[in-house]
Design an enzyme around this catalytic site. Structure first.
Site, PDB file in Angstrom:
ATOM      1  N   LYS A   1       0.830  -1.200   0.000  1.00  0.00           N
ATOM      2  CA  LYS A   1       0.000   0.000   0.000  1.00  0.00           C
ATOM      3  C   LYS A   1       0.867   1.253   0.000  1.00  0.00           C
ATOM      4  CE  LYS A   1      -3.837  -2.178   0.048  1.00  0.00           C
ATOM      5  NZ  LYS A   1      -4.521  -2.281  -1.217  1.00  0.00           N
ATOM      6  N   CYS A   2       0.263   2.344  -0.398  1.00  0.00           N
ATOM      7  CA  CYS A   2       0.906   3.650  -0.392  1.00  0.00           C
ATOM      8  C   CYS A   2       1.418   3.950   1.014  1.00  0.00           C
ATOM      9  CB  CYS A   2      -0.127   4.679  -0.819  1.00  0.00           C
ATOM     10  SG  CYS A   2       0.501   6.345  -0.874  1.00  0.00           S
ATOM     11  N   PRO A   3       2.586   4.443   1.178  1.00  0.00           N
ATOM     12  CA  PRO A   3       3.531   5.032   0.221  1.00  0.00           C
ATOM     13  C   PRO A   3       4.670   4.088  -0.155  1.00  0.00           C
ATOM     14  CG  PRO A   3       4.170   5.739   2.394  1.00  0.00           C
ATOM     15  CD  PRO A   3       2.959   4.825   2.557  1.00  0.00           C
TER      16      PRO A   3
ATOM     17  N   ASP B   1      -1.885  -0.903  -5.928  1.00  0.00           N
ATOM     18  CA  ASP B   1      -2.591   0.085  -5.124  1.00  0.00           C
ATOM     19  C   ASP B   1      -2.992   1.237  -6.051  1.00  0.00           C
ATOM     20  OD1 ASP B   1      -3.589   1.807  -3.233  1.00  0.00           O
ATOM     21  OD2 ASP B   1      -1.688   2.148  -2.217  1.00  0.00           O
TER      22      ASP B   1
END
Length: 103
Positions: A39-41, A66
């Site tokens: 997932k981000c980041p 993502d």
């Protein structure tokens, strides 16, 4: 008394040969980073940490699924003066984001 329309049967259209899969546009990636499932980041962090592993002018590809990466990676490229080359859909889902190292 009503009108009857006579329908003509159209001959079947000739079947076209299946199109070959599209060739990747642009030069191949010198380094591919697998951030699928992250997932981000994390995809951006992986890109920032490893972009210096490729020579100037070479391409680094970040594979991510993502949806935030679709906006984050091009934005990171603008902020860091790198060139966002293209986004490519992956057969297993997600995308490969191609970035050219400019400095």
């Amino acid at each position: 008394m009503g009108f009857r329309r006579r329908l003509r049967r159209q001959p079947p259209a000739p079947q076209a040969a299946p199109a070959p899969p599209p060739a990747p546009a642009g030069p191949p990636a010198a380094l591919v980073l697998d951030a699928l499932g992250r997932k981000c980041p994390i995809p951006i962090i992986m890109l920032a940490e490893r972009i210096r592993e490729v020579q100037l002018g070479q391409i680094i590809a970040v594979q991510a699924d993502d949806v935030a990466a679709r906006t984050d990676i091009p934005a990171w490229c603008r902020m860091k003066s790198q060139t966002f080359v293209r986004e490519e859909a992956l057969p297993q889902g997600g995308w490969a984001f191609h970035v050219r190292r400019d400095y």
